[in-house]
Motif scaffolding. Sequence first.
Motif, PDB file in Angstrom:
ATOM      1  N   LEU A  47      11.330 -12.653  -4.961  1.00 34.95           N
ATOM      2  CA  LEU A  47      12.566 -11.877  -5.088  1.00 34.95           C
ATOM      3  C   LEU A  47      13.584 -12.313  -4.042  1.00 34.95           C
ATOM      4  N   ALA A  48      13.127 -12.490  -2.805  1.00 36.12           N
ATOM      5  CA  ALA A  48      14.043 -12.888  -1.736  1.00 36.12           C
ATOM      6  C   ALA A  48      14.634 -14.270  -1.980  1.00 36.12           C
ATOM      7  N   SER A  49      13.852 -15.161  -2.592  1.00 35.69           N
ATOM      8  CA  SER A  49      14.329 -16.512  -2.868  1.00 35.69           C
ATOM      9  C   SER A  49      14.945 -16.628  -4.252  1.00 35.69           C
ATOM     10  N   ARG A  50      15.169 -15.476  -4.911  1.00 37.81           N
ATOM     11  CA  ARG A  50      15.809 -15.401  -6.226  1.00 37.81           C
ATOM     12  C   ARG A  50      15.053 -16.205  -7.289  1.00 37.81           C
ATOM     13  N   ASP A  51      13.722 -16.186  -7.198  1.00 39.01           N
ATOM     14  CA  ASP A  51      12.886 -16.770  -8.248  1.00 39.01           C
ATOM     15  C   ASP A  51      12.602 -15.662  -9.258  1.00 39.01           C
ATOM     16  N   LEU A  52      13.569 -15.392 -10.118  1.00 45.54           N
ATOM     17  CA  LEU A  52      13.464 -14.250 -11.028  1.00 45.54           C
ATOM     18  C   LEU A  52      12.514 -14.494 -12.191  1.00 45.54           C
ATOM     19  N   GLY A  53      12.054 -15.720 -12.332  1.00 39.01           N
ATOM     20  CA  GLY A  53      11.098 -16.023 -13.392  1.00 39.01           C
ATOM     21  C   GLY A  53       9.657 -15.820 -12.973  1.00 39.01           C
ATOM     22  N   TRP A  54       9.439 -15.284 -11.778  1.00 39.08           N
ATOM     23  CA  TRP A  54       8.077 -15.051 -11.296  1.00 39.08           C
ATOM     24  C   TRP A  54       7.386 -14.080 -12.247  1.00 39.08           C
ATOM     25  N   PRO A  55       6.113 -14.339 -12.635  1.00 38.84           N
ATOM     26  CA  PRO A  55       5.461 -13.530 -13.681  1.00 38.84           C
ATOM     27  C   PRO A  55       5.320 -12.058 -13.315  1.00 38.84           C
ATOM     28  N   ALA A  56       5.982 -11.199 -14.072  1.00 40.74           N
ATOM     29  CA  ALA A  56       5.942  -9.758 -13.807  1.00 40.74           C
ATOM     30  C   ALA A  56       4.565  -9.170 -14.082  1.00 40.74           C
ATOM     31  N   LYS A  57       3.844  -9.732 -15.063  1.00 35.88           N
ATOM     32  CA  LYS A  57       2.514  -9.205 -15.382  1.00 35.88           C
ATOM     33  C   LYS A  57       1.556  -9.349 -14.210  1.00 35.88           C
ATOM     34  N   THR A  58       1.711 -10.420 -13.440  1.00 33.73           N
ATOM     35  CA  THR A  58       0.855 -10.616 -12.273  1.00 33.73           C
ATOM     36  C   THR A  58       1.086  -9.511 -11.247  1.00 33.73           C
ATOM     37  N   LEU A  59       2.339  -9.154 -11.056  1.00 31.27           N
ATOM     38  CA  LEU A  59       2.650  -8.074 -10.125  1.00 31.27           C
ATOM     39  C   LEU A  59       2.145  -6.735 -10.656  1.00 31.27           C
ATOM     40  N   ASP A  60       2.275  -6.500 -11.949  1.00 32.37           N
ATOM     41  CA  ASP A  60       1.763  -5.254 -12.534  1.00 32.37           C
ATOM     42  C   ASP A  60       0.258  -5.126 -12.331  1.00 32.37           C
ATOM     43  N   ALA A  61      -0.457  -6.229 -12.534  1.00 33.17           N
ATOM     44  CA  ALA A  61      -1.913  -6.204 -12.354  1.00 33.17           C
ATOM     45  C   ALA A  61      -2.274  -5.919 -10.904  1.00 33.17           C
ATOM     46  N   ALA A  62      -1.537  -6.526  -9.973  1.00 33.33           N
ATOM     47  CA  ALA A  62      -1.800  -6.283  -8.555  1.00 33.33           C
ATOM     48  C   ALA A  62      -1.520  -4.828  -8.197  1.00 33.33           C
ATOM     49  N   ARG A  63      -0.430  -4.282  -8.733  1.00 34.13           N
ATOM     50  CA  ARG A  63      -0.107  -2.882  -8.462  1.00 34.13           C
ATOM     51  C   ARG A  63      -1.187  -1.952  -8.998  1.00 34.13           C
ATOM     52  N   ALA A  64      -1.689  -2.237 -10.197  1.00 33.37           N
ATOM     53  CA  ALA A  64      -2.746  -1.410 -10.775  1.00 33.37           C
ATOM     54  C   ALA A  64      -4.012  -1.462  -9.924  1.00 33.37           C
ATOM     55  N   THR A  65      -4.321  -2.638  -9.389  1.00 35.07           N
ATOM     56  CA  THR A  65      -5.494  -2.773  -8.511  1.00 35.07           C
ATOM     57  C   THR A  65      -5.325  -1.940  -7.253  1.00 35.07           C
ATOM     58  N   LEU A  66      -4.155  -2.006  -6.666  1.00 33.43           N
ATOM     59  CA  LEU A  66      -3.908  -1.239  -5.439  1.00 33.43           C
ATOM     60  C   LEU A  66      -3.989   0.262  -5.710  1.00 33.43           C
ATOM     61  N   GLU A  67      -3.428   0.710  -6.816  1.00 33.40           N
ATOM     62  CA  GLU A  67      -3.506   2.134  -7.155  1.00 33.40           C
ATOM     63  C   GLU A  67      -4.946   2.566  -7.389  1.00 33.40           C
ATOM     64  N   ALA A  68      -5.713   1.722  -8.062  1.00 33.49           N
ATOM     65  CA  ALA A  68      -7.105   2.067  -8.357  1.00 33.49           C
ATOM     66  C   ALA A  68      -7.949   2.191  -7.087  1.00 33.49           C
ATOM     67  N   HIS A  69      -7.571   1.448  -6.054  1.00 33.16           N
ATOM     68  CA  HIS A  69      -8.335   1.483  -4.795  1.00 33.16           C
ATOM     69  C   HIS A  69      -7.699   2.389  -3.754  1.00 33.16           C
ATOM     70  N   GLY A  70      -6.697   3.170  -4.159  1.00 28.24           N
ATOM     71  CA  GLY A  70      -6.125   4.156  -3.252  1.00 28.24           C
ATOM     72  C   GLY A  70      -5.076   3.644  -2.280  1.00 28.24           C
ATOM     73  N   ASP A  71      -4.650   2.376  -2.417  1.00 29.87           N
ATOM     74  CA  ASP A  71      -3.613   1.833  -1.530  1.00 29.87           C
ATOM     75  C   ASP A  71      -2.246   2.159  -2.154  1.00 29.87           C
ATOM     76  N   LEU A  72      -1.849   3.420  -2.048  1.00 24.41           N
ATOM     77  CA  LEU A  72      -0.652   3.880  -2.750  1.00 24.41           C
ATOM     78  C   LEU A  72       0.636   3.351  -2.131  1.00 24.41           C
ATOM     79  N   VAL A  73       0.634   3.086  -0.826  1.00 23.59           N
ATOM     80  CA  VAL A  73       1.852   2.588  -0.179  1.00 23.59           C
ATOM     81  C   VAL A  73       2.193   1.190  -0.684  1.00 23.59           C
ATOM     82  N   ASN A  74       1.222   0.305  -0.695  1.00 20.85           N
ATOM     83  CA  ASN A  74       1.492  -1.053  -1.183  1.00 20.85           C
ATOM     84  C   ASN A  74       1.730  -1.071  -2.695  1.00 20.85           C
ATOM     85  N   ALA A  75       1.093  -0.154  -3.406  1.00 22.84           N
ATOM     86  CA  ALA A  75       1.370  -0.042  -4.844  1.00 22.84           C
ATOM     87  C   ALA A  75       2.824   0.374  -5.072  1.00 22.84           C
ATOM     88  N   ALA A  76       3.312   1.306  -4.264  1.00 24.59           N
ATOM     89  CA  ALA A  76       4.721   1.710  -4.374  1.00 24.59           C
ATOM     90  C   ALA A  76       5.640   0.554  -4.009  1.00 24.59           C
TER      91      ALA A  76
END
Length: 406
Positions: free
Chosen positions: A80-109
């Motif tokens: 995002l900082a380097s304006r690479d807007l084509g970075w795969p959004a699904k990868t970030l969604d999967a990472a967020r779901a993993t963090l939420e599942a393990h209780g890391d709500l701050v990094n998920a947010a």
Amino acid sequence: MDSLITAAARALAAGDPLGALKRVALRDDAPALALRGIAMAQLGDFVRAKALLRNAARAFGPKEAVARARCIVAEAEIALASRDLGWPAKTLDAARATLEAHGDLVNAAHARYLELRRFLLVGRLDETERTLAALAPMPLPPALRAVHELVVAGVALRRIQTKTARAALERATFAARHAGIPALTAEVESASRVMSTPAARLIVRGEERLVLLEEVEALLATDALVVDACRYVVRDAGTVVSLATRPVLFTLARALAEAWPHDVPRDTLVARAFRLKLADESHRARLRVEVGRLRSEIQALASVNATPRGFALEPSGAREVVVLARPVEEKHAAVLAFLSDGESWTSSALALALGASQRTVQRSLDSLAEAGKVQSYGRGRALRWMTPPVPGFATTLLLPAPLPGD
């Protein structure tokens, strides 16, 4: 986690990348690689940061899913900082779901707000608003509360809701100061300066002046007939007629509005609408056809009357006719507006943000480079474009996709 890793992580959280590197610069274990990557990102070396984070993600074992997910979120922040807007959004969604599942709500947010900020850059305001409505910022740490308010302000600014934007920026300023991170404070201050920089030019009866976004909002609430050259619409307080896909009609409407209450000679309208220096009878016939189409499009707002030498605009109920234009107008203004944020952009990211083809954007960049208005660095996929910010202009606030034919 050993004491050096803990100390480095705390330094990074406080915005001290050099302090973090002093503790882990010579280590190659997975946690140290991840912290070094984040530190390099904070120092602006995005290429090295991305490589370190990828190495860290590979170095974490299969049982360390949370650590790998955090590396993915950090890499998304670099994208995002380097304006690479084509970075795969699904990868970030999967990472967020993993963090939420393990209780890391701050990094998920944090991952969620990265997604929202990307939505803002590419103009997906409806999705941003829907997601924001489901988020509660109060349980979050101050840094994330500041980011939340920056997103709220970004949406409000683009919706031309200045009171909402100003209140959000005040909350963001308070949260950023409480967080004590200099880079975040600087970002909030930069966003706040948008409120005091011109967002458009107002053209009335042949005279023009720069106006702030608050003045634009006030203008749109009056009964004036506004020919909006920022969004390619003709509007009053109750009706909006879009001419974004009708460039000839919009050009005619703007020419008539700029001359109001006077008329515009036929040859002048031919030159502006059809980009011709000389007009013959066939061009005047075409002008009559296009004026008829314009009458049909804006009949709820105004009429276009023929005069002995040309045509004149007559508003139906408005007491004033004004033109709202960009602060700086040129052929490739839309590309320059995005580059004016001072960040480096790829041509593919600009194409996503503008809703245009990459080939069209590349032609614009080549023209601007020949004129010395932008510069590039890198090669191949690493090629990036940037320009110093245009001082004193909030150029992106009222920008839609380019008008066809620009």
